[in-house]
Design an enzyme around this catalytic site. Structure first.
Site, PDB file in Angstrom:
ATOM      1  N   ASP A  94       0.817  -1.216   0.000  1.00 21.75           N
ATOM      2  CA  ASP A  94       0.000   0.000   0.000  1.00 21.75           C
ATOM      3  C   ASP A  94       0.847   1.261   0.000  1.00 21.75           C
ATOM      4  O   ASP A  94       0.566   2.216  -0.713  1.00 21.75           O
ATOM      5  CB  ASP A  94      -0.975  -0.008   1.199  1.00 21.75           C
ATOM      6  CG  ASP A  94      -0.291  -0.306   2.536  1.00 21.75           C
ATOM      7  OD1 ASP A  94       0.945  -0.489   2.576  1.00 21.75           O
ATOM      8  OD2 ASP A  94      -1.006  -0.351   3.557  1.00 21.75           O
ATOM      9  N   ASP A  97       6.898   4.093   2.997  1.00 17.78           N
ATOM     10  CA  ASP A  97       7.087   5.179   3.967  1.00 17.78           C
ATOM     11  C   ASP A  97       8.594   5.311   4.206  1.00 17.78           C
ATOM     12  O   ASP A  97       9.279   5.952   3.431  1.00 17.78           O
ATOM     13  CB  ASP A  97       6.276   4.828   5.226  1.00 17.78           C
ATOM     14  CG  ASP A  97       6.303   5.916   6.280  1.00 17.78           C
ATOM     15  OD1 ASP A  97       6.269   7.097   5.913  1.00 17.78           O
ATOM     16  OD2 ASP A  97       6.339   5.597   7.481  1.00 17.78           O
ATOM     17  N   THR A  98       9.134   4.666   5.254  1.00 19.18           N
ATOM     18  CA  THR A  98      10.599   4.661   5.373  1.00 19.18           C
ATOM     19  C   THR A  98      11.219   3.742   4.318  1.00 19.18           C
ATOM     20  O   THR A  98      12.391   3.870   3.982  1.00 19.18           O
ATOM     21  CB  THR A  98      11.053   4.157   6.753  1.00 19.18           C
ATOM     22  OG1 THR A  98      10.656   2.789   6.901  1.00 19.18           O
ATOM     23  CG2 THR A  98      10.461   4.986   7.873  1.00 19.18           C
ATOM     24  N   GLY A  99      10.423   2.787   3.828  1.00 21.28           N
ATOM     25  CA  GLY A  99      10.941   1.816   2.860  1.00 21.28           C
ATOM     26  C   GLY A  99      11.502   0.563   3.514  1.00 21.28           C
ATOM     27  O   GLY A  99      11.922  -0.372   2.832  1.00 21.28           O
ATOM     28  N   LYS A 125       5.890   8.273   0.352  1.00 22.95           N
ATOM     29  CA  LYS A 125       6.221   9.508   1.074  1.00 22.95           C
ATOM     30  C   LYS A 125       7.719   9.756   0.917  1.00 22.95           C
ATOM     31  O   LYS A 125       8.512   9.289   1.740  1.00 22.95           O
ATOM     32  CB  LYS A 125       5.908   9.352   2.573  1.00 22.95           C
ATOM     33  CG  LYS A 125       4.432   9.200   2.928  1.00 22.95           C
ATOM     34  CD  LYS A 125       4.298   9.048   4.445  1.00 22.95           C
ATOM     35  CE  LYS A 125       2.888   8.750   4.874  1.00 22.95           C
ATOM     36  NZ  LYS A 125       2.794   8.351   6.297  1.00 22.95           N
ATOM     37  N   ASP A 153      -4.666   1.384   7.127  1.00 26.79           N
ATOM     38  CA  ASP A 153      -5.398   1.341   8.386  1.00 26.79           C
ATOM     39  C   ASP A 153      -4.779   2.191   9.469  1.00 26.79           C
ATOM     40  O   ASP A 153      -3.613   2.595   9.395  1.00 26.79           O
ATOM     41  CB  ASP A 153      -5.410  -0.100   8.908  1.00 26.79           C
ATOM     42  CG  ASP A 153      -4.038  -0.506   9.458  1.00 26.79           C
ATOM     43  OD1 ASP A 153      -3.068  -0.468   8.687  1.00 26.79           O
ATOM     44  OD2 ASP A 153      -3.937  -0.821  10.664  1.00 26.79           O
ATOM     45  N   ARG A 159      -9.804   0.618   6.617  1.00 27.30           N
ATOM     46  CA  ARG A 159      -9.307   0.023   5.369  1.00 27.30           C
ATOM     47  C   ARG A 159     -10.347   0.054   4.259  1.00 27.30           C
ATOM     48  O   ARG A 159     -10.025   0.036   3.080  1.00 27.30           O
ATOM     49  CB  ARG A 159      -8.922  -1.443   5.601  1.00 27.30           C
ATOM     50  CG  ARG A 159      -7.730  -1.655   6.523  1.00 27.30           C
ATOM     51  CD  ARG A 159      -7.261  -3.102   6.396  1.00 27.30           C
ATOM     52  NE  ARG A 159      -6.411  -3.519   7.506  1.00 27.30           N
ATOM     53  CZ  ARG A 159      -5.101  -3.310   7.581  1.00 27.30           C
ATOM     54  NH1 ARG A 159      -4.484  -2.671   6.621  1.00 27.30           N
ATOM     55  NH2 ARG A 159      -4.402  -3.747   8.622  1.00 27.30           N
TER      56      ARG A 159
END
Ligand code: IMP
Ligand code: MG
Length: 176
Positions: A94, A97-99, A125, A153, A159
């Site tokens: 989904d 973010d940090t990866g 992001k 979520d 979700r």
């Protein structure tokens, strides 16, 4: 809740991604590796926009000791994963973010000798990325905000929302 991405924006972008993936994987043995649970809504919509033959398989990645947005120690469960050898894997999550979650998955899957391995996410992001690679396919780059809906979520709530939204304090309160 404030809407960041509407249902229509998401649908349009997923159609574009599906067309791109269909071209890129034409004639290749594509397996979409969907990461539970956040990618389920995306998976269902994206694969119906891909016109080249494909298989679907599932993995789960859970992190302990993390915060609501970041992975702590990552535990990967690949007991549902079909044999990736000789397949072109596209790992679908989904959000990037940090990866760290994607990094752990990529390391795990590479060790199992797929023909190729790429990554796809709905959201990225960029301001928060902490790893040395980027997703190969992404739907939208978004600012550093906590978002829910369309599979994403908070405490397993939200979700089912058909859009991507930014929950306010009241939304988070009701999702305890
Ligand atoms: P990572 O930092 O890229 O490893 O992402 C860690 C996990 O945090 C992801 O698998 C997501 O499930 C979750 N996450 C990160 N950002 C958000 C967000 O904005 N909303 C909901 N979940 C998020
Ligand atoms: Mg999550």
């Amino acid at each position: 809740m404030r809407t960041l991405l509407t249902e229509q924006q998401i649908r349009q972008r997923i159609e574009e991604l599906g067309r791109q993936i269909s071209v890129d994987y034409s004639g290749r043995p594509l397996t979409v590796v969907a990461v539970l649970t956040g990618s389920l809504v995306l998976l269902a919509d994206l694969i119906r926009c891909i016109s080249t033959p494909l298989k679907v398989t599932l993995v789960s990645a859970s992190s302990y000791g993390g915060t609501r947005t970041t992975a702590g120690h990552l535990t990967i469960n690949d007991s549902l994963l079909a044999d990736p050898e000789g397949r072109d894997l596209l790992v679908l999550d989904d959000i990037f973010d940090t990866g760290r979650t994607m990094q752990g998955l990529v390391q795990n899957l590479r060790a199992r000798n797929p023909s190729s391995l790429r990554t796809a996410v709905l959201l990225w992001k960029p301001a928060r990325t902490e790893v040395s690679f980027q997703p190969d396919y992404f739907g939208f780059q978004i600012p550093d905000e906590f978002v829910v809906g369309y599979g994403l979520d908070y405490n397993d709530h939200f979700r089912h929302l058909p859009f991507i939204g930014i929950p306010d304090a009241e939304d988070l309160q009701m999702a305890q």
